[in-house]
Design a protein around this motif. Sequence first.
Motif, PDB file in Angstrom:
ATOM      1  N   LEU A   1      -9.576   7.901  -4.504  1.00  0.00           N
ATOM      2  CA  LEU A   1      -8.739   7.164  -3.503  1.00  0.00           C
ATOM      3  C   LEU A   1      -8.436   5.778  -3.766  1.00  0.00           C
ATOM      4  N   ARG A   2      -9.270   5.116  -4.609  1.00  0.00           N
ATOM      5  CA  ARG A   2      -9.180   4.015  -5.323  1.00  0.00           C
ATOM      6  C   ARG A   2      -7.882   3.938  -6.227  1.00  0.00           C
TER       7      ARG A   2
ATOM      8  N   ALA B   1      -3.404  -8.358  -2.790  1.00  0.00           N
ATOM      9  CA  ALA B   1      -3.146  -7.425  -3.970  1.00  0.00           C
ATOM     10  C   ALA B   1      -3.939  -6.111  -3.966  1.00  0.00           C
ATOM     11  N   ARG B   2      -3.037  -5.126  -4.358  1.00  0.00           N
ATOM     12  CA  ARG B   2      -3.662  -3.628  -4.073  1.00  0.00           C
ATOM     13  C   ARG B   2      -4.835  -3.449  -4.879  1.00  0.00           C
ATOM     14  N   TRP B   3      -5.132  -4.184  -6.039  1.00  0.00           N
ATOM     15  CA  TRP B   3      -6.365  -4.005  -6.729  1.00  0.00           C
ATOM     16  C   TRP B   3      -7.713  -4.547  -6.190  1.00  0.00           C
ATOM     17  N   MET B   4      -7.237  -5.630  -5.348  1.00  0.00           N
ATOM     18  CA  MET B   4      -8.533  -6.031  -4.467  1.00  0.00           C
ATOM     19  C   MET B   4      -8.814  -5.242  -3.459  1.00  0.00           C
ATOM     20  N   ILE B   5      -7.784  -4.743  -2.791  1.00  0.00           N
ATOM     21  CA  ILE B   5      -8.197  -3.738  -1.698  1.00  0.00           C
ATOM     22  C   ILE B   5      -9.062  -2.597  -2.277  1.00  0.00           C
ATOM     23  N   ALA B   6      -8.674  -2.131  -3.335  1.00  0.00           N
ATOM     24  CA  ALA B   6      -8.795  -0.883  -4.111  1.00  0.00           C
ATOM     25  C   ALA B   6     -10.635  -0.954  -4.294  1.00  0.00           C
ATOM     26  N   SER B   7     -10.938  -2.330  -4.863  1.00  0.00           N
ATOM     27  CA  SER B   7     -12.148  -2.518  -5.296  1.00  0.00           C
ATOM     28  C   SER B   7     -13.074  -2.698  -4.219  1.00  0.00           C
TER      29      SER B   7
ATOM     30  N   SER C   1      -4.653   1.592  -5.749  1.00  0.00           N
ATOM     31  CA  SER C   1      -4.064   0.570  -6.868  1.00  0.00           C
ATOM     32  C   SER C   1      -2.717   1.057  -7.504  1.00  0.00           C
ATOM     33  N   GLY C   2      -2.175   2.435  -7.281  1.00  0.00           N
ATOM     34  CA  GLY C   2      -1.108   2.734  -7.712  1.00  0.00           C
ATOM     35  C   GLY C   2       0.188   2.590  -6.653  1.00  0.00           C
ATOM     36  N   GLY C   3      -0.403   2.235  -5.543  1.00  0.00           N
ATOM     37  CA  GLY C   3       0.548   2.025  -4.470  1.00  0.00           C
ATOM     38  C   GLY C   3       0.969   3.345  -3.678  1.00  0.00           C
ATOM     39  N   ALA C   4       0.127   4.173  -3.575  1.00  0.00           N
ATOM     40  CA  ALA C   4       0.408   5.509  -2.963  1.00  0.00           C
ATOM     41  C   ALA C   4       0.835   5.400  -1.528  1.00  0.00           C
ATOM     42  N   ALA C   5       1.759   6.039  -1.044  1.00  0.00           N
ATOM     43  CA  ALA C   5       2.170   5.821   0.268  1.00  0.00           C
ATOM     44  C   ALA C   5       0.977   6.680   1.302  1.00  0.00           C
ATOM     45  N   VAL C   6       1.199   6.384   2.353  1.00  0.00           N
ATOM     46  CA  VAL C   6       0.302   6.622   3.768  1.00  0.00           C
ATOM     47  C   VAL C   6      -0.061   8.140   3.563  1.00  0.00           C
ATOM     48  N   GLU C   7       1.007   8.980   3.437  1.00  0.00           N
ATOM     49  CA  GLU C   7       0.748  10.320   3.384  1.00  0.00           C
ATOM     50  C   GLU C   7       0.107  11.047   2.109  1.00  0.00           C
ATOM     51  N   VAL C   8       0.090  10.267   1.095  1.00  0.00           N
ATOM     52  CA  VAL C   8      -0.493  10.817  -0.042  1.00  0.00           C
ATOM     53  C   VAL C   8      -2.015  10.202   0.271  1.00  0.00           C
TER      54      VAL C   8
END
Length: 460
Positions: free
Chosen positions: A407-408, A333-339, A412-419
């Motif tokens: 960056l977190r 999950a994105r939130w797990m990666i971000a935290s 969490s917002g699912g930003a693309a690689v470029e962003v």
Amino acid sequence: MKFEQLMALCQRHNAQLLASDAGKVSIAVVGTPNAELMEALRFATQKRIDIECWPRERMEKHRQLAAQSHLPVAANTASAVDILNRTLLQAMNQRASDIHIEPTEQACHIRLRIDGVLTPQPSLSAELAATLTARLKVLGNLDIAERRLPQDGQFTVELANEPVSFRIATLPCSNGEKIVLRLLQQVNQALDVGLLGMNADQLARFTRVLHQPQGLILVTGPTGSGKTVTLYSALQARNTSDVNICSVEDPIEIPLPGLNQTQINPRAGLSFQSVLRALLRQDPDIIMVGEIRDGETAEIAINAAQTGHLVLSTLHTNSTAEALIRLQQMGVARWMIASALSLVISQRLVRRLCPHCRREGQTKTAMPRTLWPRELPHWQPVGCERCYHGFYGRVALFEVLTVDNPLRQAISGGAAVEVIEASARQTGMMTLFEHGCMAVEQGLTTLEELIRVLGMPDGS
């Protein structure tokens, strides 16, 4: 029947082939000769068969000597053993990381990977390929009769009065079995984060996160990019008596005193996941996972990073930002990666110019302003008696991404690689290519070598 086929036949019946010539075959057995073996030998060779009956202790001792010493198991393999020993010694002296042995219809080709580049060696006769393969299989404790399936193993031999370990991997090909040998534990570099080759800002970022009590540090890059040395250098920096460091690896590449290192064993049910769960019950402060290969391992590692542990691991991606996307593709999950994620390092190795013979050309190369603001010198690898074709060793290039609060939120917002890359650049992250351009300016490597390893960045 060829000599190596006779060896395979005897091995299947727990016998030892001693010699084979035009008129007879000599074998050794323990106890009564196997009737099936005798019938197979008579049918296959049409020769007289001489049998020696040995005690079990003598047979075991003979096999140990055959596998561990430089002596041939029989006179027919003497030339192959001699050639193999010379090849292994040459590889060690030239600092090769891998040896490729490739049989073709006309010859047996040998190539050494030196400083990351495959270099052809004098070819051998096609007849020697099968004997060489059989010898290496015996050393690696592989099944010499099995030619249809890939096999892998490990062995240690004495070269220049010191033990050297190799990993062996076989692959069935159209003209026989290709063999790749990897030299193990050939790490001559001191395990010190200050000597990895990072610039001052990158080193400060790495050191700051490395001394935090919890979080996830990922080191990314292709195979052979130096990730192992970076990981072990980081562990060595925290390797003190008041810190409990545990690792799960496949295999244990550098044994380090003070660490609790566990090698996985899938056949016995000892996987990355099962060892990781067990490590969490060992009161660890720092956990090193050799490689995150699947979503389950990733989730366990991230959970550990969220519950008071510092976790270090590797991932096969091309850049720091792509590591975040790879974890999402694994189902995390994105939130797990971000935290949990604290730092991502991407790295490559380029050949280092020999300082004794390098020559700076008269012209300079102008790069696109978006990539590098200054003209780069044109270095020429001349070559001398101290180096190999103008290069000696390799230089590490790094890209260090620190995961801060903006960056977190982007993760969490699912930003693309470029962003994500743009956000990291705004915080001062130097890209791999920029670090490479700096190395070219300093005369450590050439622009051609940098482009060979990294290619030209998109949009250049």
